[in-house]
Design a protein around this motif. Structure first.
Motif, PDB file in Angstrom:
ATOM      1  N   TRP A 158       5.642   2.006 -28.930  1.00 12.51           N
ATOM      2  CA  TRP A 158       6.998   1.699 -28.469  1.00 12.51           C
ATOM      3  C   TRP A 158       8.049   2.182 -29.448  1.00 12.51           C
ATOM      4  N   LEU A 159       7.812   1.880 -30.717  1.00 12.08           N
ATOM      5  CA  LEU A 159       8.807   2.250 -31.727  1.00 12.08           C
ATOM      6  C   LEU A 159       9.029   3.750 -31.740  1.00 12.08           C
ATOM      7  N   LYS A 160       7.933   4.492 -31.644  1.00 13.40           N
ATOM      8  CA  LYS A 160       8.028   5.950 -31.627  1.00 13.40           C
ATOM      9  C   LYS A 160       8.826   6.405 -30.403  1.00 13.40           C
ATOM     10  N   VAL A 184      13.194  12.297 -36.754  1.00 12.44           N
ATOM     11  CA  VAL A 184      12.747  12.127 -35.372  1.00 12.44           C
ATOM     12  C   VAL A 184      12.561  13.475 -34.681  1.00 12.44           C
ATOM     13  N   LYS A 185      13.344  14.458 -35.108  1.00 14.97           N
ATOM     14  CA  LYS A 185      13.236  15.805 -34.538  1.00 14.97           C
ATOM     15  C   LYS A 185      11.788  16.295 -34.613  1.00 14.97           C
ATOM     16  N   LYS A 186      11.167  16.046 -35.755  1.00 16.01           N
ATOM     17  CA  LYS A 186       9.783  16.488 -35.944  1.00 16.01           C
ATOM     18  C   LYS A 186       8.847  15.814 -34.945  1.00 16.01           C
ATOM     19  N   ILE A 187       9.101  14.545 -34.691  1.00 16.38           N
ATOM     20  CA  ILE A 187       8.260  13.822 -33.726  1.00 16.38           C
ATOM     21  C   ILE A 187       8.546  14.360 -32.324  1.00 16.38           C
ATOM     22  N   LEU A 194       2.458  11.784 -27.363  1.00 13.00           N
ATOM     23  CA  LEU A 194       2.236  11.085 -26.090  1.00 13.00           C
ATOM     24  C   LEU A 194       3.587  10.798 -25.471  1.00 13.00           C
ATOM     25  N   GLN A 195       3.757  11.091 -24.195  1.00 14.90           N
ATOM     26  CA  GLN A 195       5.009  10.765 -23.524  1.00 14.90           C
ATOM     27  C   GLN A 195       5.071   9.258 -23.317  1.00 14.90           C
ATOM     28  N   ALA A 196       6.305   8.765 -23.141  1.00 10.93           N
ATOM     29  CA  ALA A 196       6.474   7.322 -22.933  1.00 10.93           C
ATOM     30  C   ALA A 196       5.758   6.908 -21.656  1.00 10.93           C
ATOM     31  N   GLY A 197       5.192   5.746 -21.680  1.00 17.22           N
ATOM     32  CA  GLY A 197       4.503   5.251 -20.486  1.00 17.22           C
ATOM     33  C   GLY A 197       3.451   4.252 -20.896  1.00 17.22           C
ATOM     34  N   HIS A 206      -6.759   6.254 -30.280  1.00 19.48           N
ATOM     35  CA  HIS A 206      -7.156   7.632 -30.535  1.00 19.48           C
ATOM     36  C   HIS A 206      -5.967   8.435 -31.053  1.00 19.48           C
ATOM     37  N   ASP A 207      -4.819   8.223 -30.421  1.00 21.64           N
ATOM     38  CA  ASP A 207      -3.626   8.970 -30.814  1.00 21.64           C
ATOM     39  C   ASP A 207      -3.169   8.591 -32.219  1.00 21.64           C
TER      40      ASP A 207
END
Ligand code: CA
Ligand code: CA
Length: 291
Positions: A158-160, A184-187, A194-197, A206-207
């Motif tokens: 969530w935070l990411k 955050v640009k790097k992320i 992983l896309q939000a969801g 795993h991620d």
């Protein structure tokens, strides 16, 4: 970008509150996303200031009292903070304005709660009484060990996602500082992100293993958002409240998670403790990431 919120989703809570607050007002840089919506919980913060110009007319003008107190003038026209009578609090319009205290009593609103707490000031009962969570008191299931382990998996994700969404919406809103944006640009640009969801716990685990570095900054960022009164590398119960209070009714492991996060049981969550309960390695804890 439109976010469709399912119920009981912290990510939506974080994003909704941050972006709603920016829709028709200037965003406050560095404000905790949750704090914008649920109000502040600065019960322990005594802010008292006065400016010379106003004192002549109304000594209480610009004389701030902490939550639960209101300003009154004494015989000498000197302003002072006194406990607010709970009956003078505006009545709650809706159930979501109710709050649950650590005494397991439902209060009409946070105003009623803090006024009541103020009246108990100096007593043992008053010292122990805190705002536990937003909403009326309800039965909260016991958090099992297996469930406790799931909590940081979701929270990190969530935070990411919150950071990435703030980044996407930033433009001129200053939702993030320039330094934060660079991080955050790097992320954001990482294709493996992983896309939000809603993701399965296996996938999240795993991620985290595969893309561990992506999670380091978000964990530090949230700590920095909360560590404000004072900025000292430790979170008090009160500093944690903006995150904790809206979360407890949705996530029954919240209380246990933060309790155990304070691994030395000194009532403060140090940055090292925080990072460790979100699974960061000791060598990756970095005060300089709180920017
Ligand atoms: Ca602090
Ligand atoms: Ca501690």
């Amino acid at each position: 970008m439109k976010i469709i919120c399912k119920k009981k989703n912290l990510f939506c809570l974080l994003i909704y509150t941050k972006t709603c607050a920016t829709a028709d007002q200037e965003p406050e840089v560095g404000t905790n996303p949750v704090q914008v919506e649920v109000g502040d919980f600065d019960e322990a913060i005594d802010v008292e200031e006065e400016t010379v110009e106003d004192i002549v007319d109304n000594p209480c003008l610009n004389y701030h009292c902490k939550k639960g107190k209101v300003c009154e003038v004494d015989e000498g026209n000197t302003p002072m903070c006194v406990c607010q009578d709970p009956s003078t609090c505006p009545p709650a319009d809706a159930e979501f304005e109710h709050v649950c205290g650590t005494d397991n009593k439902t209060y009409d609103s946070s105003c009623h709660f803090f006024a009541t707490k103020c009246a108990l000031e100096g007593t043992k009962k008053g010292h122990k009484l805190h705002l536990d969570y937003i909403g009326p008191c309800k039965y909260i299931e016991t958090c099992l060990d297996s469930e406790l382990n799931e909590f940081p998996l979701r929270m990190r994700d969530w935070l990411k996602n919150v950071l990435v969404t703030l980044y996407e919406r930033d433009e001129d809103n200053n939702l993030l500082t320039e330094k934060q944006k660079l991080r955050v640009k790097k992320i954001y640009e990482n294709e493996k992100r992983l896309q939000a969801g809603d993701h399965s716990l296996d996938l999240l685990a795993h991620d985290f293993e595969k893309n561990y570095n992506m999670y380091i900054f978000p964990v530090h960022w949230q700590f920095g958002q909360l560590d404000q009164h004072p900025v000292d590398g430790y979170l008090t119960h009160t500093e944690l409240a903006p995150l904790r209070a809206p979360l407890i009714p949705m996530e029954h492991c919240t209380t246990r998670f933060f309790e155990e996060c304070d691994s030395d049981s000194d009532k403060y969550i140090a940055l090292e403790e925080w990072a460790s309960c979100f699974g960061l390695k000791e060598q990756d804890v970095d005060k300089d990431l709180i920017i």
